[in-house]
Design a protein around this motif. Sequence first.
Motif, PDB file in Angstrom:
ATOM      1  N   ALA A  67     -65.291  68.765-154.101  1.00  0.00           N
ATOM      2  CA  ALA A  67     -66.213  67.775-154.667  1.00  0.00           C
ATOM      3  C   ALA A  67     -65.790  67.477-156.096  1.00  0.00           C
ATOM      4  CB  ALA A  67     -67.647  68.294-154.632  1.00  0.00           C
ATOM      5  N   SER A  68     -65.866  66.201-156.470  1.00  0.00           N
ATOM      6  CA  SER A  68     -65.436  65.829-157.810  1.00  0.00           C
ATOM      7  C   SER A  68     -66.076  64.514-158.217  1.00  0.00           C
ATOM      8  CB  SER A  68     -63.904  65.705-157.847  1.00  0.00           C
ATOM      9  OG  SER A  68     -63.438  65.515-159.165  1.00  0.00           O
ATOM     10  N   GLY A  69     -66.174  64.317-159.524  1.00  0.00           N
ATOM     11  CA  GLY A  69     -66.725  63.084-160.048  1.00  0.00           C
ATOM     12  C   GLY A  69     -65.868  62.532-161.177  1.00  0.00           C
ATOM     13  N   PHE A  70     -65.434  61.292-161.048  1.00  0.00           N
ATOM     14  CA  PHE A  70     -64.697  60.584-162.102  1.00  0.00           C
ATOM     15  C   PHE A  70     -63.459  61.343-162.589  1.00  0.00           C
ATOM     16  CE2 PHE A  70     -68.909  58.638-162.364  1.00  0.00           C
ATOM     17  CZ  PHE A  70     -68.594  57.298-162.512  1.00  0.00           C
ATOM     18  N   THR A  71     -62.672  61.869-161.646  1.00  0.00           N
ATOM     19  CA  THR A  71     -61.472  62.616-162.032  1.00  0.00           C
ATOM     20  C   THR A  71     -60.200  62.063-161.418  1.00  0.00           C
ATOM     21  OG1 THR A  71     -62.675  64.680-162.402  1.00  0.00           O
ATOM     22  CG2 THR A  71     -60.335  64.875-161.939  1.00  0.00           C
ATOM     23  N   LEU A  72     -60.152  61.941-160.109  1.00  0.00           N
ATOM     24  CA  LEU A  72     -58.900  61.606-159.425  1.00  0.00           C
ATOM     25  C   LEU A  72     -58.325  60.264-159.863  1.00  0.00           C
ATOM     26  CD1 LEU A  72     -59.559  62.840-155.766  1.00  0.00           C
ATOM     27  CD2 LEU A  72     -58.573  64.091-157.702  1.00  0.00           C
ATOM     28  N   HIS A  73     -59.188  59.335-160.265  1.00  0.00           N
ATOM     29  CA  HIS A  73     -58.693  58.019-160.688  1.00  0.00           C
ATOM     30  C   HIS A  73     -57.845  58.097-161.957  1.00  0.00           C
ATOM     31  CE1 HIS A  73     -61.998  58.104-163.649  1.00  0.00           C
ATOM     32  NE2 HIS A  73     -61.241  57.266-164.325  1.00  0.00           N
ATOM     33  N   GLU A  88     -62.254  71.524-140.862  1.00  0.00           N
ATOM     34  CA  GLU A  88     -63.554  70.839-140.891  1.00  0.00           C
ATOM     35  C   GLU A  88     -64.215  70.865-142.273  1.00  0.00           C
ATOM     36  OE1 GLU A  88     -64.762  68.956-138.323  1.00  0.00           O
ATOM     37  OE2 GLU A  88     -62.838  69.475-137.385  1.00  0.00           O
ATOM     38  N   GLY A  89     -63.497  71.369-143.278  1.00  0.00           N
ATOM     39  CA  GLY A  89     -64.010  71.318-144.644  1.00  0.00           C
ATOM     40  C   GLY A  89     -64.178  69.877-145.087  1.00  0.00           C
ATOM     41  N   ILE A  90     -65.060  69.645-146.046  1.00  0.00           N
ATOM     42  CA  ILE A  90     -65.356  68.270-146.446  1.00  0.00           C
ATOM     43  C   ILE A  90     -64.806  67.933-147.832  1.00  0.00           C
ATOM     44  CG2 ILE A  90     -67.417  68.256-144.994  1.00  0.00           C
ATOM     45  CD1 ILE A  90     -69.080  68.181-147.642  1.00  0.00           C
ATOM     46  N   PHE A  91     -64.488  66.659-147.983  1.00  0.00           N
ATOM     47  CA  PHE A  91     -64.010  66.073-149.233  1.00  0.00           C
ATOM     48  C   PHE A  91     -65.040  65.032-149.632  1.00  0.00           C
ATOM     49  CE2 PHE A  91     -62.019  62.574-151.432  1.00  0.00           C
ATOM     50  CZ  PHE A  91     -61.001  63.099-152.217  1.00  0.00           C
ATOM     51  N   VAL A  92     -65.579  65.146-150.844  1.00  0.00           N
ATOM     52  CA  VAL A  92     -66.529  64.141-151.320  1.00  0.00           C
ATOM     53  C   VAL A  92     -66.231  63.847-152.788  1.00  0.00           C
ATOM     54  CG1 VAL A  92     -68.313  65.906-151.720  1.00  0.00           C
ATOM     55  CG2 VAL A  92     -68.970  63.499-151.558  1.00  0.00           C
ATOM     56  N   ASN A  93     -65.923  62.585-153.065  1.00  0.00           N
ATOM     57  CA  ASN A  93     -65.463  62.196-154.397  1.00  0.00           C
ATOM     58  C   ASN A  93     -66.247  60.995-154.911  1.00  0.00           C
ATOM     59  OD1 ASN A  93     -63.789  62.234-156.714  1.00  0.00           O
ATOM     60  ND2 ASN A  93     -62.453  60.672-155.822  1.00  0.00           N
ATOM     61  N   ALA A  94     -66.962  61.184-156.011  1.00  0.00           N
ATOM     62  CA  ALA A  94     -67.686  60.098-156.680  1.00  0.00           C
ATOM     63  C   ALA A  94     -66.787  59.607-157.810  1.00  0.00           C
ATOM     64  CB  ALA A  94     -69.018  60.606-157.227  1.00  0.00           C
ATOM     65  N   ASP A  95     -66.257  58.403-157.670  1.00  0.00           N
ATOM     66  CA  ASP A  95     -65.156  58.030-158.556  1.00  0.00           C
ATOM     67  C   ASP A  95     -64.979  56.513-158.612  1.00  0.00           C
ATOM     68  OD1 ASP A  95     -62.920  58.427-160.200  1.00  0.00           O
ATOM     69  OD2 ASP A  95     -62.060  59.944-158.881  1.00  0.00           O
ATOM     70  N   LYS A  96     -63.971  56.112-159.366  1.00  0.00           N
ATOM     71  CA  LYS A  96     -63.623  54.695-159.480  1.00  0.00           C
ATOM     72  C   LYS A  96     -62.628  54.325-158.386  1.00  0.00           C
ATOM     73  CE  LYS A  96     -62.426  53.182-163.507  1.00  0.00           C
ATOM     74  NZ  LYS A  96     -61.776  53.170-164.840  1.00  0.00           N
TER      75      LYS A  96
END
Length: 239
Positions: A121-127, A148-156
Motif C-alpha cells: 500500500a502506498s500514497g503519492f510515491t510511485l509517480h 493473492e496478496g493485494i496492491f493498492v496505490n493512491a497516486d497520480k
Amino acid sequence: MEDKRFHGKAGEEYSLFKLACPHFEELENTLGKIIKEQFQDKNNSEIKVLEIGCGPGFTTLIILDSDKRTKVVAVDNEPVMIEQAKEILKEYTNNNRVQLTECGALEFLKKQSSNSFDVFASGFTLHNFPNDFREQVLAEIHRVLKPEGIFVNADKYALDNESEHKQSLSWQLQQFKEKYSQINRPDLIKEWTNHYLEDNKPEVIMKESEAMKSMNKIGFKEIKIVFREQMEAVLFAKK
C-alpha cells in the motif's frame, strides 16, 4: 535511479499539500477501505503491509486504522520525512505495529524475501520514479507479495486523454496558486508547481493505461482503477 524529491519545503511542510488537494482524504480513505474489505472475512492473525514512501505517516495511519491486525513496514528515503513519521506514528512504533526504515525503495525491496507481504500500500510515491526505475520497483513488489496478496496505490495516474490530462494539470497548478497565496506562501507555489511539472516529463509521467499494461506484463491481475478525482486515482491489483 531514485531521487530525493522532498528535501525542501515541500517535504518539511508536506501536510500543507492537503490544502491544494481537496480530495486528498477521500483518496486516502479509499485505500483504507479496500484493505478493510479485502481482509474482513479472512482469519489472518496479522496482516503484513509494506508501504513504500511513507512520508510523514498520513497513509500509514489510514492503513493502521483499516484493520487492527495490520502491521506496517514503512519505508522512505528522505530523513526529513522519517523524522516526521517517528513523531506522528510514535504510538504504533512503540507497540510494534509500525517499523520505520530509512532506505531507497529498490534497495529495500531487494533485501526482502519472496512471498512475504500480504499487502503493498502506498500514497503519492510511485509517480515520483522514472519509468524504467518504477518498472523495476513494481517487479520487486510483485515478487515480495504473497500469492493473492493485494496492491493498492493512491497516486497520480495521468489520464490517457491528453486534453483531459492537460486540464487536470492546469486545475492542480491553479490550486497551488490560489491556496498557497491565501496563506502567503509563494515559496510553496513555486516548489509544488515545479514538482508537478517534473512529474509531467515523458520519462517520469505515470499514465493510467501504460501503468496497468506494465503491471499486467509483470504478472499482476484484476488490475483496476477504483477511484479517480482530477489527476489522482486509486489503483487496485492482486498478485
